[in-house]
Design an enzyme around this catalytic site. Structure first.
Site, short mmCIF file in Angstrom:
data_model
loop_
_atom_site.label_atom_id
_atom_site.label_comp_id
_atom_site.label_asym_id
_atom_site.label_seq_id
_atom_site.Cartn_x
_atom_site.Cartn_y
_atom_site.Cartn_z
N ARG A 2 9.80 82.35 95.64
CA ARG A 2 10.83 82.08 94.65
C ARG A 2 10.26 82.33 93.26
NH1 ARG A 2 12.19 75.97 96.38
NH2 ARG A 2 9.97 75.91 95.83
N ASP B 167 11.46 68.54 89.46
CA ASP B 167 11.60 68.35 90.90
C ASP B 167 12.85 67.50 91.11
OD1 ASP B 167 10.47 69.26 93.19
OD2 ASP B 167 8.69 67.98 93.11
N GLU C 181 14.82 65.33 97.31
CA GLU C 181 14.88 66.18 98.50
C GLU C 181 16.09 65.84 99.37
OE1 GLU C 181 12.71 68.69 99.59
OE2 GLU C 181 11.94 68.58 97.54
N ARG D 176 13.61 79.13 91.21
CA ARG D 176 13.20 77.71 91.24
C ARG D 176 13.09 77.25 89.80
NH1 ARG D 176 11.48 72.95 91.01
NH2 ARG D 176 10.32 71.93 92.68
#
Length: 240
Positions: free
Chosen positions: A161, A118, A121, A113
């Site tokens: 992760r 971020d 999504e 990750r």
């Protein structure tokens, strides 16, 4: 008979003394030291890391670098990593081959990750995809998939992760992948207060985000219609 017995005793004494000879002691010490150092070298630099159980706390604390190969990009901010310790000097690419079957790679690769960011999504479990989510996936896939990269692992998240910084070499130098995604406006600085990992680059990451926002790159072109990945998760996954 006495003379023969005396000669045998003398030979035994010489044999016993020979094990204590300085040269024998030095040779034994050298072999022992070489064995210990070889084992430590293997454990620290040449042992393949195939699961999170292979990581020791020191690797997460001391900015330990792992070099390997990206076998698959799964989302806009994560990928599968096959550790190739020692690189070409240890035979990777000519004596040792990287597996290609997904069934094998699944148990021999680490899920990484990207730290500090971020990405929008994608559609999961019937939830709608965020704008630019496919763009982020496509960009990351083209940027690092099937390429050699270096990662610095920081922690392990709730999904098992490895949260890590990732570097890849391009024609114009070594690139921090998280930074490049922020620069192009296809990711934002990680919003969560728990589990956030930036290395020493949080201020740099935030400045890159501000610049992308100023120039309305990528997701920042949405203006007031922008829903950050953190806000999306609150609405669609936590029901807040």
């Amino acid at each position: 008979m006495a003379l023969i017995s005396s000669t045998k005793n003398s030979d035994v004494q010489e044999e016993n003394i020979s094990f204590l000879h300085p040269k024998v002691i030095l040779l034994s010490a050298g072999i022992t030291l070489t064995t210990i150092l070889s084992f430590k070298l293997y454990r620290q630099y040449l042992r393949p890391i195939r699961s999170i159980l292979d990581l020791n706390p020191k690797m997460l604390e001391n900015n330990h670098k792992l070099r390997g190969y990206v076998t698959r990009v799964g989302d806009g901010d994560n990928f599968r990593f096959y550790h190739t310790p020692g690189g070409i000097f240890w035979g990777w690419g000519w004596l040792k081959k990287i597996p290609t079957k997904r069934s094998i790679l699944k148990n021999e690769t680490l899920m990484i990750r990207l730290c500090g960011i971020d990405a929008p999504e994608r559609s999961h479990f019937g939830k709608p995809a965020q704008p630019f989510s496919e763009d982020a996936l496509k960009w990351l896939n083209q940027y690092i998939n099937k390429r050699k990269v270096t990662i610095i692992p920081y922690s392990i998240d709730q999904y098992k992760r490895i949260v890590a910084k990732c570097f890849v070499w391009k024609w114009n130098g070594r690139k921090d992948v998280s930074a490049e995604m922020l620069r192009n406006g296809i990711a934002i600085v990680y919003e969560g207060k728990v589990g956030a990992e930036f290395g020493d680059n949080e201020d740099w990451y935030r400045n890159l985000e501000k610049r992308a926002k100023w120039f309305k790159r990528g997701i920042w072109s949405l203006g007031s219609n922008l829903m950050t990945p953190g806000e999306y998760k609150k609405v669609y996954y936590r029901g807040e």
